[in-house]
Design an enzyme around this catalytic site. Structure first.
Site, mmCIF file in Angstrom:
data_model
loop_
_atom_site.group_PDB
_atom_site.id
_atom_site.type_symbol
_atom_site.label_atom_id
_atom_site.label_comp_id
_atom_site.label_asym_id
_atom_site.label_seq_id
_atom_site.Cartn_x
_atom_site.Cartn_y
_atom_site.Cartn_z
ATOM 1 N N ASP A 150 0.668 -1.230 0.071
ATOM 2 C CA ASP A 150 -0.080 0.029 -0.064
ATOM 3 C C ASP A 150 0.819 1.196 -0.089
ATOM 4 O O ASP A 150 0.606 2.124 -0.676
ATOM 5 C CB ASP A 150 -1.159 -0.100 1.228
ATOM 6 N N ALA A 178 -4.892 2.145 -0.678
ATOM 7 C CA ALA A 178 -4.602 1.762 -1.862
ATOM 8 C C ALA A 178 -4.921 0.151 -1.891
ATOM 9 O O ALA A 178 -5.669 -0.150 -2.656
ATOM 10 C CB ALA A 178 -3.115 1.865 -2.367
ATOM 11 N N ASP A 179 -4.821 -0.484 -0.688
ATOM 12 C CA ASP A 179 -5.360 -1.819 -0.544
ATOM 13 C C ASP A 179 -6.871 -1.747 -0.269
ATOM 14 O O ASP A 179 -7.275 -2.611 -1.083
ATOM 15 C CB ASP A 179 -4.900 -2.395 0.744
ATOM 16 N N MET A 180 -7.507 -0.985 0.461
ATOM 17 C CA MET A 180 -8.775 -0.904 0.491
ATOM 18 C C MET A 180 -9.697 -0.650 -0.859
ATOM 19 O O MET A 180 -10.600 -1.190 -1.166
ATOM 20 C CB MET A 180 -9.201 -0.053 1.705
ATOM 21 N N GLY A 183 -9.200 -3.434 -3.209
ATOM 22 C CA GLY A 183 -10.270 -4.369 -2.914
ATOM 23 C C GLY A 183 -11.522 -4.426 -3.191
ATOM 24 O O GLY A 183 -11.978 -5.291 -3.526
#
Length: 394
Positions: A150, A178-180, A183
């Site tokens: 991230d 960025a991860d969320m 996802g």
């Protein structure tokens, strides 16, 4: 720890009931994608290495030996341990794939191919598979095989360069943004592909990149540069295209204030008892107010220092002026309005009690009740491996 409402594991949403997802991911982005699908009813078979998902080790803090980062993004799943370096375990995985609708992976493309876990390999055993890949930079291009987290994606995207005080260094967003976002993108694209497969019978290859999801998040700051050459700069959040749209101090605690249109602008100055200032001709439009932002900000700050945050919030709520507190995580966890909406709760699943942040989406007035707590490592291995070898996963 904050006392939260207790929710018992239950049936939950069933919109994706009958959809089986083979989740080969680790860390945050991929597990978050599969958890979103699970909240809508999909069955998730979480395949983990013998030493488990990386996030299981991310702590302290831990709760009953489990990382609270891990438990945040892994409810409703079945944990199966397989060593994908082992040929026999890879065969078991392919047995799962024959019975799955979706495969989600976050391995770089070279690793996918090396292990025989790429789209082409899964299509051989399930021609209509939905294969969702989440990587740092995508499946193609010169950076495709670079490793990424991230933090790295935020740096590439430009978000860090515009976050923080004007005189300070670039800053990461205070969550794995960025991860969320990646996802969420992966879950949305997967559901879209499943819908298309219902109509056409075709599977799909979905390619999600942390950098691209994070960059799209910045679209309202990138577009003015691309179209007019206006490059955003770090300002501590005080350079919005809207004038006025930032935080202010009061006599005790700070608040946020958003004067997003002319009607709100007028209501604000009426509420603070200075309609004459707001009616000055040099403030007649948002563009004009941007040109005079500093003068306006100084006047608003002087006024807001005369009373407490809660007094001002009550005044602004009555005047329908957008404003709010700047909550700490402790404040957020104690927010009874969010408790009542079912967003923050403790999940009771047998003898386990695990704090959870819910889906945050109500459908027909109902919240998404979790079906089960985040799994222990390998909790379902014996059950699912036995069923996979007989092609009878229930």
């Amino acid at each position: 720890m904050e006392v939260l409402p207790v929710v018992d594991a239950g049936a939950g949403f069933t919109f994706l009931s009958g959809i089986r997802v083979l989740d080969l991911t680790t860390s945050v982005a991929g597990p978050y994608a599969s958890m979103l699908l699970s909240d809508f009813g999909a069955e998730i078979i979480k395949v983990e290495r013998p030493d488990g998902d990386d996030a299981r080790k991310w702590g302290p803090p831990f709760l009953e030996g489990e990382s609270l980062w891990f438990t945040a993004v892994n409810r409703n799943k079945k944990s199966v341990v397989l060593d994908l370096q082992d040929k026999n375990d890879r065969e078991i995985l392919l047995s799962f794939a024959r019975l799955a609708d979706v495969v989600i992976t976050n391995q770089p493309p070279s690793a996918q191919k090396k292990l025989g876990l790429d789209y082409e390999s899964f299509v051989q055993v399930r021609p209509d598979i939905i294969f969702t890949s989440i990587t740092g930079f995508g499946l193609t291009g010169e950076r495709s095989d670079l490793t990424c987290y991230d933090l790295i994606a935020e740096g590439y995207s430009g978000i860090m360069d515009v976050t923080g005080d004007a005189s300070g260094p670039p800053q990461k967003v205070g969550a794995p943004a960025a991860d969320m976002l990646a996802g969420q993108d992966a879950a949305m694209a997967t559901i879209t592909a499943l819908f298309d497969r219902m109509r056409t019978g075709r599977g799909h290859l979905i390619d999600v990149s942390l950098v691209e999801s994070m960059t799209r998040f910045l679209c309202c700051r990138v577009s003015p540069y691309l179209g007019a050459g206006e490059a955003p700069v770090r300002s501590g959040g005080t350079d919005s295209v809207i004038a006025i749209y930032q935080q202010f101090s009061t006599s005790d605690k700070p608040l946020t204030l958003g004067l997003g249109n002319d009607a709100i602008w007028r209501r604000f100055w009426q509420a603070v008892g200075d309609s004459g200032f707001g009616a000055r001709p040099e403030f007649h439009s948002n563009a004009a107010r941007r040109d005079n932002r500093q003068v306006i900000v100084e006047r608003i700050q002087d006024i807001l220092l005369t009373a407490s945050r809660d007094d001002w919030l009550a005044i602004f709520a009555d005047a329908r002026v957008p404003a709010g507190p700047i909550n700490s995580v402790e404040d957020l966890a104690a927010d009874t309005a969010l408790h009542d909406r079912g967003l923050l709760f403790t999940l009771r699943d047998g003898d386990r009690h695990v704090p959870q942040i819910g889906l945050g989406i109500r459908i027909d007035g109902e919240m998404a009740t979790p079906r089960s707590a985040p799994p222990r490592l390998g909790q379902h291995s014996a059950e699912y491996v036995a069923l996979a070898t007989t092609d009878q996963i229930a």
